[in-house]
Write a protein that holds these residues in place. Structure first.
Motif, short mmCIF file in Angstrom:
data_model
loop_
_atom_site.label_atom_id
_atom_site.label_comp_id
_atom_site.label_asym_id
_atom_site.label_seq_id
_atom_site.Cartn_x
_atom_site.Cartn_y
_atom_site.Cartn_z
N ARG A 126 0.81 -1.21 0.00
CA ARG A 126 0.00 0.00 0.00
C ARG A 126 0.85 1.27 0.00
O ARG A 126 0.43 2.32 -0.50
N ALA A 127 2.05 1.19 0.55
CA ALA A 127 2.93 2.36 0.58
C ALA A 127 4.37 1.88 0.50
O ALA A 127 4.78 0.99 1.24
N ALA A 173 3.23 1.86 -5.40
CA ALA A 173 2.70 3.00 -4.64
C ALA A 173 3.84 3.70 -3.91
O ALA A 173 3.92 3.73 -2.68
N LYS A 179 6.06 6.69 -2.48
CA LYS A 179 5.80 8.01 -1.92
C LYS A 179 6.23 9.10 -2.91
O LYS A 179 7.25 8.99 -3.58
N ARG A 224 -2.63 -0.70 -9.63
CA ARG A 224 -2.30 -0.69 -8.20
C ARG A 224 -3.23 -1.60 -7.39
O ARG A 224 -3.00 -1.82 -6.22
#
Length: 309
Positions: A180-181, A258, A260, A308
């Protein structure tokens, strides 16, 4: 002094091709015939138009003055032709475009739509890397140029028309896919598949990672987005690529990470030399691009969302 349009067009051809032999070949003339026409033109001007330094031809100051006037005359005649075509109801003319290679994922389709609205339009499209497009821009060889990073010089007018989000992609089975990140630092040890030096995407990738103190480790340098996608899908490394390069591509085992501060959003822009008056057809195509931009943005966002998960 009686200069003919034919002579001026021959001079422009030699200037653009860089040699008499290449210009003669493109014009389907013999080299002696073309050389004789240029000598006659020089005699009428009363000054030499070219000088040879080594193996290259260079314009003299007189040649530059004649070429400058010939270029303006050519543009005026093209505008006249398009204006008369519109008055006749032909809605025709010739549109000359030079675009950077990343734009090949959507510009040809848009040109097809544009020509369906204007069947009489003749289109010349060249797809090159950024450096080559900038050379054509400096020589004023086309009506419009499409790129995401306009040059600082020569002076240009740039009209943004479409967002160009750049995303980090990896093979679908990469350990970072599906997270997710992803912190930027997680990319520090990765190898990358990059576009060739001189491409706008390569410059954007280098700038983005330099801002985050990440040293890129190029594993491959490739000359097209298709080649980059295939290499990434094959597990040869990560890449930074335009979402528009993915929007109409089949699912080839590629994941959008994903990361940043991504997407890195730049803008596709329509560029032309400052002071150049657009032909009616070029202006119509610019307005067409602006009208189609929202749909293209939605397609790119939908592809990103699907990639994604």
């Amino acid at each position: 002094m009686r200069l003919t349009l034919h002579q001026l067009r021959l001079l422009l051809a030699v200037t653009r091709e860089g040699s008499v032999s290449r210009a003669a070949q493109r014009l389907h003339l013999t080299q002696p015939t073309l050389s004789a026409q240029l000598r006659q033109l020089s005699d009428q001007v009363g000054l030499p138009l070219f000088e040879r330094i080594g193996r290259r031809l260079h314009l003299t100051p007189a040649g530059e003055a004649v070429v400058d006037s010939a270029t303006r005359l050519e543009e005026e005649l093209e505008r006249l032709d398009e204006t008369l075509a519109e008055l006749r109801g032909d809605v025709g003319g010739k549109l000359r475009l030079a675009v950077v290679s990343t734009a090949e994922t959507f510009i040809p389709r848009l040109l097809g739509e544009f020509r369906r609205e204007r069947p009489a339009v003749e289109v010349s499209l060249v797809v090159l890397n950024r450096d080559a497009v900038l050379r054509r821009l400096a020589d004023n060889r086309d009506d419009l140029y499409i790129m995401s990073r306009p040059p600082a010089a020569p002076p240009v007018t740039a009209t943004p028309f479409l967002a160009n989000p750049l995303v980090v992609i990896a093979a679908a089975d990469h350990p970072l896919a599906g997270r997710r990140a992803v912190p930027i630092e997680a990319l520090a040890g990765e190898e990358f598949v990059l576009r060739e030096p001189g491409s706008g995407t390569r410059q954007a990738a280098e700038s983005f990672f330099a801002e985050h103190d990440i040293v890129l480790r190029p594993r491959l340098e490739l000359g097209s987005n298709e080649a980059v996608r295939q290499a990434v899908a094959g597990g040869l490394g990560l890449s930074l690529l335009s979402a528009h390069a993915l929007a109409h591509a089949p699912d080839e085992g590629i994941a959008v990470l994903a990361v940043k501060d991504t997407p890195v959003v730049t803008q596709w822009q329509v560029v032309h030399p400052t002071g150049k008056r657009l032909t009616p057809l070029a202006d119509a195509f610019l307005r067409f691009l602006q009208a189609r931009a929202p749909e293209l943005n939605r397609a790119a966002q939908a592809r990103l969302s699907a990639a994604r998960g």
